[in-house]
Design an enzyme around this catalytic site. Structure first.
Site, PDB file in Angstrom:
ATOM      1  N   LYS A  10       0.982  -1.327   0.117  1.00  0.00           N
ATOM      2  CA  LYS A  10       0.083   0.025   0.141  1.00  0.00           C
ATOM      3  C   LYS A  10       0.892   1.277   0.162  1.00  0.00           C
ATOM      4  CE  LYS A  10      -3.781  -2.317   2.278  1.00  0.00           C
ATOM      5  NZ  LYS A  10      -5.117  -2.256   3.327  1.00  0.00           N
ATOM      6  N   TYR A  50     -12.098  -2.227  -3.897  1.00  0.00           N
ATOM      7  CA  TYR A  50     -12.532  -2.362  -2.265  1.00  0.00           C
ATOM      8  C   TYR A  50     -14.215  -2.321  -2.541  1.00  0.00           C
ATOM      9  CZ  TYR A  50      -8.338  -2.570   0.337  1.00  0.00           C
ATOM     10  OH  TYR A  50      -7.153  -2.904   0.758  1.00  0.00           O
ATOM     11  N   ASN A 113      -2.218   0.015   6.905  1.00  0.00           N
ATOM     12  CA  ASN A 113      -1.693  -1.276   7.397  1.00  0.00           C
ATOM     13  C   ASN A 113      -0.680  -2.029   6.198  1.00  0.00           C
ATOM     14  OD1 ASN A 113      -3.609  -2.099   5.967  1.00  0.00           O
ATOM     15  ND2 ASN A 113      -4.695  -3.350   7.338  1.00  0.00           N
ATOM     16  N   HIS A 116      -1.841  -5.481   1.312  1.00  0.00           N
ATOM     17  CA  HIS A 116      -3.300  -6.139   1.175  1.00  0.00           C
ATOM     18  C   HIS A 116      -2.991  -7.696   0.931  1.00  0.00           C
ATOM     19  CE1 HIS A 116      -7.290  -7.228  -0.541  1.00  0.00           C
ATOM     20  NE2 HIS A 116      -6.556  -7.792  -1.482  1.00  0.00           N
ATOM     21  N   GLU A 127      -9.461 -10.408  -7.743  1.00  0.00           N
ATOM     22  CA  GLU A 127      -8.500  -9.311  -7.369  1.00  0.00           C
ATOM     23  C   GLU A 127      -7.160  -9.392  -8.466  1.00  0.00           C
ATOM     24  OE1 GLU A 127      -9.943  -8.774  -3.046  1.00  0.00           O
ATOM     25  OE2 GLU A 127      -7.736  -9.489  -3.426  1.00  0.00           O
TER      26      GLU A 127
END
Ligand code: IDP
Ligand code: MG
Length: 140
Positions: A10, A50, A113, A116, A127
């Site tokens: 990320k 998302y 965080n 992913h 995905e």
């Protein structure tokens, strides 16, 4: 069983200059990078990725974060790759992530965080196809 899963470093992970460390953890952990690209998602692209979370209170903030800078998208391949990647990542909330995991080491908050990872064969399939076509995935 040999599986493929989507991994994203990320925007916070890219900014922290830990791309190499994260990929090293995957490779040492038995996961092979079979597709990889840097991408700065638009808000709309982050929303599409998302979409499953569109009714959650954090959707707007999450998609702002995911479109805030470049990210690294990868397909990881290996035996039990989906669970193995989740194990190396650690729990969603870095405070609850096991010691030695990527999120425990680098995560800032439950939202920011660092990585992913797909959570099941069905999401892994959709995905990986969201970012990569067949000819962008390699065998070696
Ligand atoms: P996961 O990434 O561990 O699979 P999900 O529940 O699928 O976790 O949530 C997707 C992403 O949304 C998380 O990685 C995190 O960035 C963000 N997120 C999850 N729960 C929260 C929350 O309670 N507040 C803010 N952001 C969250
Ligand atoms: Mg998830």
């Amino acid at each position: 069983m040999i599986e493929r899963t989507l991994s994203i470093i990320k925007p916070d992970g890219v900014k922290k200059k830990i791309i190499g460390d994260i990929i090293g953890r995957f490779e040492k952990g038995g996961l092979k990078v079979v597709a990889m690209r840097m991408v700065h998602m638009s808000k709309r692209e982050a929303e599409g990725f998302y979409a499953v979370h569109k009714d959650k209170p954090f959707y707007s903030s999450l998609t702002d974060f995911m479109s805030s800078g470049p990210a690294v998208v990868m397909i990881l391949e290996g035996d039990g790759a989906i669970a193995k990647n989740r194990q190396l990542m650690g729990a969603t909330d870095p405070k609850k992530a096991d010691a030695g995991t990527i999120r425990a080491a680098y995560g800032t908050s439950i939202e920011v965080n660092t990585v992913h990872g797909s959570d099941a064969p069905e999401t892994a399939a959709t995905e990986t196809a969201y970012f990569f076509s067949d000819i962008e995935r390699f065998t070696y």
